[in-house]
Design a protein around this motif. Structure first.
Motif, PDB file in Angstrom:
ATOM      1  N   SER A 344       8.243  -6.459  -2.138  1.00 49.38           N
ATOM      2  CA  SER A 344       7.771  -5.507  -1.128  1.00 49.38           C
ATOM      3  C   SER A 344       6.562  -4.772  -1.693  1.00 49.38           C
ATOM      4  CB  SER A 344       8.884  -4.526  -0.754  1.00 49.38           C
ATOM      5  OG  SER A 344       8.475  -3.717   0.335  1.00 49.38           O
ATOM      6  N   SER A 345       6.170  -3.699  -1.015  1.00 49.41           N
ATOM      7  CA  SER A 345       5.038  -2.914  -1.512  1.00 49.41           C
ATOM      8  C   SER A 345       5.264  -1.433  -1.242  1.00 49.41           C
ATOM      9  CB  SER A 345       3.727  -3.374  -0.876  1.00 49.41           C
ATOM     10  OG  SER A 345       3.698  -3.057   0.500  1.00 49.41           O
ATOM     11  N   ILE A 346       4.610  -0.613  -2.051  1.00 51.09           N
ATOM     12  CA  ILE A 346       4.661   0.835  -1.874  1.00 51.09           C
ATOM     13  C   ILE A 346       3.255   1.376  -2.101  1.00 51.09           C
ATOM     14  CG2 ILE A 346       5.431   1.119  -4.283  1.00 51.09           C
ATOM     15  CD1 ILE A 346       6.867   3.696  -3.345  1.00 51.09           C
ATOM     16  N   SER A 347       2.772   2.170  -1.168  1.00 53.46           N
ATOM     17  CA  SER A 347       1.415   2.693  -1.237  1.00 53.46           C
ATOM     18  C   SER A 347       1.441   4.204  -1.107  1.00 53.46           C
ATOM     19  CB  SER A 347       0.568   2.084  -0.108  1.00 53.46           C
ATOM     20  OG  SER A 347      -0.726   2.656  -0.086  1.00 53.46           O
ATOM     21  N   ASN A 348       0.875   4.888  -2.097  1.00 52.43           N
ATOM     22  CA  ASN A 348       0.799   6.350  -2.062  1.00 52.43           C
ATOM     23  C   ASN A 348      -0.657   6.764  -1.864  1.00 52.43           C
ATOM     24  OD1 ASN A 348       1.075   9.086  -2.280  1.00 52.43           O
ATOM     25  ND2 ASN A 348       1.996   9.083  -4.310  1.00 52.43           N
ATOM     26  N   VAL A 349      -0.971   7.196  -0.653  1.00 54.69           N
ATOM     27  CA  VAL A 349      -2.327   7.641  -0.330  1.00 54.69           C
ATOM     28  C   VAL A 349      -2.647   8.939  -1.062  1.00 54.69           C
ATOM     29  CG1 VAL A 349      -3.820   8.448   1.551  1.00 54.69           C
ATOM     30  CG2 VAL A 349      -2.357   6.448   1.884  1.00 54.69           C
ATOM     31  N   GLY A 350      -1.597   9.699  -1.372  1.00 59.31           N
ATOM     32  CA  GLY A 350      -1.771  10.929  -2.129  1.00 59.31           C
ATOM     33  C   GLY A 350      -1.912  12.160  -1.260  1.00 59.31           C
ATOM     34  N   LYS A 351      -2.461  13.191  -1.859  1.00 67.24           N
ATOM     35  CA  LYS A 351      -2.597  14.488  -1.201  1.00 67.24           C
ATOM     36  C   LYS A 351      -3.801  14.490  -0.261  1.00 67.24           C
ATOM     37  CE  LYS A 351      -3.140  19.414  -2.351  1.00 67.24           C
ATOM     38  NZ  LYS A 351      -3.299  20.366  -3.481  1.00 67.24           N
ATOM     39  N   ILE A 352      -3.551  14.814   1.003  1.00 67.23           N
ATOM     40  CA  ILE A 352      -4.629  14.904   1.990  1.00 67.23           C
ATOM     41  C   ILE A 352      -5.045  16.367   2.112  1.00 67.23           C
ATOM     42  CG2 ILE A 352      -5.280  14.569   4.416  1.00 67.23           C
ATOM     43  CD1 ILE A 352      -3.327  12.227   4.494  1.00 67.23           C
ATOM     44  N   THR A 353      -6.319  16.632   1.982  1.00 67.83           N
ATOM     45  CA  THR A 353      -6.820  18.003   2.031  1.00 67.83           C
ATOM     46  C   THR A 353      -7.694  18.204   3.266  1.00 67.83           C
ATOM     47  OG1 THR A 353      -8.734  17.420   0.677  1.00 67.83           O
ATOM     48  CG2 THR A 353      -6.785  18.238  -0.481  1.00 67.83           C
TER      49      THR A 353
END
Length: 419
Positions: A344-353
């Motif tokens: 599978s996959s996991i994607s962390n776009v992170g903190k959106i400001t």
């Protein structure tokens, strides 16, 4: 005789080349960003905001065309129009031979949704477009409330910077090491949903609470959630399946390692795996293994090898002259081979400001993608962390284990679904 406007075209970046030949009804290669506002969306103002945003991102006016040897993006005079959401999430955007834009802007109640075909941009590049759209929408709708406190747009890169093919920009000609051999991964097999519709299960929780849980294991949030996803998959594995490792593909934003302001694709992927075997699961071991894998795979030298490997395709004279149908067939086979090594996959776009003045009008952001198997996308805004599972299957055992484990740690998780 009046001469027509000159058509401009741009060759697809190297990371994007895999998406046109491998997109289909089961995996549309479309991802969605959602901005959930405090108030209901005004479609007329959203249209004005889109009109202004599109001028800042000319590549979003492109359509995807087939050449003799490569796909390319061609400028168009198609005017994007916001629409009330009525189709399934991450519905297909690209159809070979059709001349249409590669993104759509939808709205529903208090949500602004932007869906993008992955050949146009990656998550980090698309987020710049989304934030610009939200910025123009909010300053237009709340001009009276903002008064003289209208903030500046925080993405002011030039048009040439946004159009950069950063793979070629950072390419360094050097001998590449042999590709590492990867084991065949455990694959999830469940009951596929009707009409290839994706099931979305989204959990919203406190960033602070999840960080505290991660710090109990002396690790980062991304490592903790990646290990937890592996653990959740393992809990549902049959005994015979445990002879193969759980391997997650993790997209990496290369802008964090190499200078780039590109609004196009500029990402790599790393694989993180763990053999659970038949013994009792030790979560600490999973955490440690994932942490070490991240440290090893995210070394700049290894990422540069990946970047050069992609960019070298563009420089290979023999590959250049191979007709596109042959390239497509080869890419499909290469994709199938790569899929064997991924669970599978996991994607962390992170903190959106967003600008401080605009935060009171926004509730949260979320992101998710089309899926060939249950997979995760993560982002946060302020103290709201949103973990989004998309899946082509009816079963939700993995999602249930994941969120219940967080709940048992004392984390308050609010679940929503598109069922």
């Amino acid at each position: 005789m009046k001469r027509g406007k000159r058509v401009e075209w741009t060759r697809l970046d190297n990371a994007a080349k895999i998406f046109p030949p491998t997109s289909n009804d089961k995996d549309t290669k479309v991802f969605r960003f959602v901005c959930e506002l405090q108030d209901e969306v005004s479609p007329d103002i959203l249209q004005l905001a889109l009109d202004e945003t599109i001028d800042n991102f000319p590549i979003y006016k492109s359509v995807l065309r087939k050449g003799v040897f490569w796909y390319y993006l061609e400028t168009s005079n198609i005017h994007p129009v916001v629409e009330l959401e009525s189709s399934p999430i991450c519905d297909r955007i690209y159809f070979a031979g059709q001349r249409n834009l590669l993104f759509r802007v939808l709205y529903y109640k208090n949500r602004i949704n932007v869906e993008i075909f992955h050949a146009l941009s990656d998550g980090a590049g698309a987020l710049c477009f989304v934030k610009t759209l939200v910025y123009y929408y909010l300053i237009k709708k709340y001009s009276k409330e903002l008064g003289d406190n209208i903030p500046k747009l925080d993405y002011d890169s030039s048009l040439s910077q946004k159009m950069d093919d950063s793979f070629l920009k950072h390419y360094t000609k050097r001998k590449l090491p042999k590709r590492e051999k990867h084991p065949r991964a455990y694959h999830i097999h469940e009951t596929r949903r009707e009409e290839n519709r994706y099931k979305l299960v989204e959990g919203t929780m406190s960033v602070k609470d999840v960080l505290e849980a991660a710090h109990e294991y002396n690790t980062t949030m991304t490592v903790y959630l990646t290990a937890l996803f592996m653990y959740s998959i393992c809990k549902g594995m049959p005994a015979r399946g445990k002879s193969r490792p759980v391997i997650l593909s993790v997209p990496v934003n290369l802008r964090n390692y190499f200078e780039s302001e590109s609004a196009r694709n500029f990402f790599g992927t790393i694989n993180v795996g763990f053999y659970f075997g038949k013994d009792k699961i030790n979560f600490n071991e999973v955490i440690e293994n994932v942490s070490n894998s991240f440290k090893r795979e995210l070394e700049e030298e290894r990422l540069l090898v990946h970047l050069n490997r992609l960019a070298s395709l563009e420089r290979n004279g023999l590959i250049r002259i191979v007709p596109l149908p042959v390239k497509d067939a080869a890419l499909k086979i290469a994709n199938q081979v790569a899929e064997r090594g991924i669970t599978s996959s996991i994607s962390n776009v992170g903190k959106i400001t967003m600008a401080e003045e605009l935060k009171p009008f926004i509730k949260q952001f979320s992101v998710f993608t089309s899926a060939r198997r249950p997979q995760i996308a993560i982002c946060s805004f302020e103290d709201n962390l949103v973990v989004s599972f998309t899946s082509p299957y009816n079963e939700t055992d993995i999602q249930k284990t994941f969120f219940q484990t967080l709940s048992h740690k004392g984390i308050d998780v609010k679940i929503v679904t598109n069922l």
